[in-house]
Design a protein around this motif. Sequence first.
Motif, mmCIF file in Angstrom:
data_model
loop_
_atom_site.group_PDB
_atom_site.id
_atom_site.type_symbol
_atom_site.label_atom_id
_atom_site.label_comp_id
_atom_site.label_asym_id
_atom_site.label_seq_id
_atom_site.Cartn_x
_atom_site.Cartn_y
_atom_site.Cartn_z
ATOM 1 N N LEU A 1 0.950 -1.016 -0.094
ATOM 2 C CA LEU A 1 -0.076 -0.081 -0.311
ATOM 3 C C LEU A 1 0.926 1.315 -0.005
ATOM 4 O O LEU A 1 0.622 2.209 -0.845
ATOM 5 N N THR A 2 1.734 1.290 0.684
ATOM 6 C CA THR A 2 2.839 2.396 0.818
ATOM 7 C C THR A 2 3.459 2.669 -0.490
ATOM 8 O O THR A 2 3.303 3.643 -0.941
ATOM 9 N N ILE A 3 3.912 1.864 -1.049
ATOM 10 C CA ILE A 3 4.503 1.751 -2.369
ATOM 11 C C ILE A 3 3.656 2.055 -3.632
ATOM 12 O O ILE A 3 3.553 2.908 -4.281
ATOM 13 N N GLY A 4 2.725 1.199 -3.499
ATOM 14 C CA GLY A 4 1.623 1.257 -4.827
ATOM 15 C C GLY A 4 0.926 2.503 -4.795
ATOM 16 O O GLY A 4 0.623 3.228 -5.632
ATOM 17 N N VAL A 5 0.480 2.628 -3.507
ATOM 18 C CA VAL A 5 -0.675 3.826 -3.467
ATOM 19 C C VAL A 5 0.186 5.225 -3.825
ATOM 20 O O VAL A 5 -0.175 6.229 -4.373
ATOM 21 N N ILE B 1 -0.196 7.648 -6.954
ATOM 22 C CA ILE B 1 -0.668 9.067 -6.773
ATOM 23 C C ILE B 1 0.307 10.108 -7.728
ATOM 24 O O ILE B 1 -0.004 11.014 -8.476
ATOM 25 N N ILE B 2 1.691 9.659 -7.451
ATOM 26 C CA ILE B 2 2.673 10.495 -8.170
ATOM 27 C C ILE B 2 2.591 10.259 -9.748
ATOM 28 O O ILE B 2 2.774 11.428 -10.645
ATOM 29 N N SER B 3 2.272 9.096 -10.065
ATOM 30 C CA SER B 3 2.181 8.854 -11.683
ATOM 31 C C SER B 3 0.956 9.596 -12.188
ATOM 32 O O SER B 3 1.171 10.255 -13.352
ATOM 33 N N ALA C 1 5.019 -7.548 -5.909
ATOM 34 C CA ALA C 1 4.069 -7.781 -7.186
ATOM 35 C C ALA C 1 2.734 -7.128 -6.707
ATOM 36 O O ALA C 1 1.973 -6.403 -7.635
ATOM 37 N N ILE C 2 2.069 -6.756 -5.333
ATOM 38 C CA ILE C 2 1.072 -6.292 -5.047
ATOM 39 C C ILE C 2 1.153 -4.962 -5.291
ATOM 40 O O ILE C 2 0.080 -4.354 -5.766
ATOM 41 N N ALA C 3 2.376 -4.230 -4.868
ATOM 42 C CA ALA C 3 2.341 -2.804 -5.393
ATOM 43 C C ALA C 3 2.533 -2.344 -6.585
ATOM 44 O O ALA C 3 1.528 -1.438 -6.862
ATOM 45 N N MET D 1 -0.595 0.086 -8.062
ATOM 46 C CA MET D 1 -0.083 1.360 -8.409
ATOM 47 C C MET D 1 -0.901 1.620 -9.826
ATOM 48 O O MET D 1 -1.408 2.656 -10.165
ATOM 49 N N ARG D 2 -1.170 0.377 -10.806
ATOM 50 C CA ARG D 2 -1.759 0.748 -11.963
ATOM 51 C C ARG D 2 -3.081 1.116 -11.539
ATOM 52 O O ARG D 2 -4.007 1.741 -12.186
ATOM 53 N N HIS D 3 -3.910 0.479 -10.532
ATOM 54 C CA HIS D 3 -5.167 0.535 -10.421
ATOM 55 C C HIS D 3 -5.393 2.140 -9.834
ATOM 56 O O HIS D 3 -6.258 2.830 -9.890
ATOM 57 N N MET D 4 -4.349 2.591 -8.870
ATOM 58 C CA MET D 4 -4.536 3.784 -8.185
ATOM 59 C C MET D 4 -4.281 4.998 -9.206
ATOM 60 O O MET D 4 -4.993 6.109 -9.150
#
Length: 313
Positions: free
Chosen positions: A110-114, A118-120, A191-193, A197-200
Amino acid sequence: MLTFLAKRIVQLIPTLFFVSVLIFSLQQLLPGDPATIMAGEDRDPAVIEQIRKQYRLDQPIPVQYIYWVKGVLSGDLGESMRIKQKVLDLVLQKLPVTMQLAAMAIVIALTIGVGAGIISAVKKDTVWDYAANVFALWGLSTPNFWLGIMLIFVFSVELGWLPASGFVSPFDDFRQSIATTIMPAFVLGNAIAAVLMRHMRSAMLQAIGSDYVRTARAKGLVERVVILKHALRNALTPVITLGALEFGALLSGAVLTEQVFSIPGFGKLIVDAVFNRDYAVVQGVVLVTASVYVLLNLVADVLFVLVNPRLRD
């Protein structure tokens, strides 16, 4: 809120009943006779018959199901046919290990992916956006077992910073427990991140282009407030669903990572039970895993309401 929660809990009852029937029915399709396997090489007919009576394998399947459900409702998941230990005791021993590993992995994800999502989205078509997408592609295409071996080689063999394998309970030594689980947690969360990330990113881009965000900007709100308070709050809905499902998957699907790092977790218990034809353990473990999935969906529904108050009506 209480009415909403009560409705969701009532809906869980038929779901859990159907899950229990499905688990017990599919269990009968497993090849091999547990009584014959337990009887050993001699396979004395008298011993096999005694085992059948002891575990009620001589009863009709509906009767076996009723006895099993009665035991489950009273907190008795049965006894392992192999090691003669209560299934509930095995679950209570192994589940906290995987729970800790899964919790650390989902926090990392969550920390990395979200954050990356957001940054992307905010920095669309910039170097930050391209870097986040490269990270997502890398995370999705990197096998967990390979990444685990590489981390062991770098941080354990070469640098000597972290232990290569094993598990220490946080109640025995908290710092050592974190040291033994941080690498496998990163492997699982990586892998979850990437998926998060793509969904976020997709949800944030949709939120940023919406009318309420344009209205917030027109009011003169600071961009940070617009992004974090208005866009992010509405973009979190799909991430909550995905995060809950991924957390449930971690509890039952971390067996490869647990094998690489020699962690005695829930995944290894499931695999060993299937290979040993240990019916009681398989039924108990799968039931617990399915129940966790159902409860996580309930948690996701509650979080939906907290994030979006309009769903309370």
